[in-house]
Design a protein around this motif. Structure first.
Motif, PDB file in Angstrom:
ATOM      1  N   UNK A  30     -23.159  68.618 102.430  1.00 20.20           N
ATOM      2  CA  UNK A  30     -22.073  68.797 101.464  1.00 20.20           C
ATOM      3  C   UNK A  30     -20.849  69.439 102.112  1.00 20.20           C
ATOM      4  N   UNK A  31     -21.064  70.409 102.947  1.00 21.45           N
ATOM      5  CA  UNK A  31     -19.941  71.043 103.645  1.00 21.45           C
ATOM      6  C   UNK A  31     -19.235  70.068 104.570  1.00 21.45           C
ATOM      7  N   UNK A  32     -20.033  69.263 105.282  1.00 20.99           N
ATOM      8  CA  UNK A  32     -19.458  68.265 106.179  1.00 20.99           C
ATOM      9  C   UNK A  32     -18.665  67.226 105.388  1.00 20.99           C
ATOM     10  N   UNK A  33     -19.216  66.794 104.250  1.00 24.48           N
ATOM     11  CA  UNK A  33     -18.519  65.822 103.405  1.00 24.48           C
ATOM     12  C   UNK A  33     -17.227  66.411 102.856  1.00 24.48           C
TER      13      UNK A  33
ATOM     14  N   UNK B 252     -15.519  55.213 102.060  1.00 24.50           N
ATOM     15  CA  UNK B 252     -15.969  56.550 101.662  1.00 24.50           C
ATOM     16  C   UNK B 252     -17.501  56.613 101.647  1.00 24.50           C
ATOM     17  N   UNK B 253     -18.139  55.576 101.123  1.00 22.91           N
ATOM     18  CA  UNK B 253     -19.609  55.547 101.127  1.00 22.91           C
ATOM     19  C   UNK B 253     -20.144  55.482 102.555  1.00 22.91           C
ATOM     20  N   UNK B 254     -19.443  54.762 103.425  1.00 26.46           N
ATOM     21  CA  UNK B 254     -19.852  54.706 104.832  1.00 26.46           C
ATOM     22  C   UNK B 254     -19.745  56.092 105.474  1.00 26.46           C
ATOM     23  N   UNK B 255     -18.684  56.823 105.155  1.00 22.55           N
ATOM     24  CA  UNK B 255     -18.537  58.197 105.662  1.00 22.55           C
ATOM     25  C   UNK B 255     -19.673  59.081 105.172  1.00 22.55           C
TER      26      UNK B 255
END
Length: 128
Positions: free
Chosen positions: A4-7, A113-116
């Motif tokens: 979550x932090x990375x996202x 975004x989903x790929x990220x």
């Protein structure tokens, strides 16, 4: 760092970067919006809706991003009076904060975004 932090950090960098490339300016509130958007896309589009069609997930992503943009606009533009953006001259706008043409753009941007989100998930798995 957890997923979550990375996202959140990835979205916080990606959204203002896209805005700079698209319109040549941004606002710090867009970093917060971008982080929230990418976390929501991961939770909803890559999580809860992962077994749904790609169309349904992109539609959900467009709705999520549009909703975050509306909330940010109501706070930043209307509430605080900063006038960071104004879509009132765009077709099918809602209070000048969101509009259909950009919601359609968000539909398409949900794919990368989903790929990220998947990439960040793999990076976290590799660190574990």
């Amino acid at each position: 760092m957890n997923k979550d932090g990375m996202l959140f950090l990835t979205g916080s960098c990606a959204y203002p970067t896209l805005e700079m490339a698209w319109r040549g300016e941004t606002h710090c509130s867009m970093a917060l919006a971008g982080g929230v958007c990418l976390c929501l896309i991961d939770w909803v589009c890559c999580g809860r809706l992962r077994h749904k069609s790609l169309f349904a997930r992109c539609l959900a992503g467009a709705g999520l991003i549009t909703g975050v943009e509306l909330a940010a606009g109501l706070i930043v533009n209307t509430g605080l009076g900063l006038r960071v953006w104004d879509y009132s001259k765009m077709p099918l706008n809602l209070m000048g904060q969101v509009c259909l043409p950009y919601s359609l753009l968000w539909f398409g941007l949900t794919l990368p975004a989903m790929a990220l989100c998947r990439l960040c998930g793999r990076a976290q798995e590799a660190d574990a």
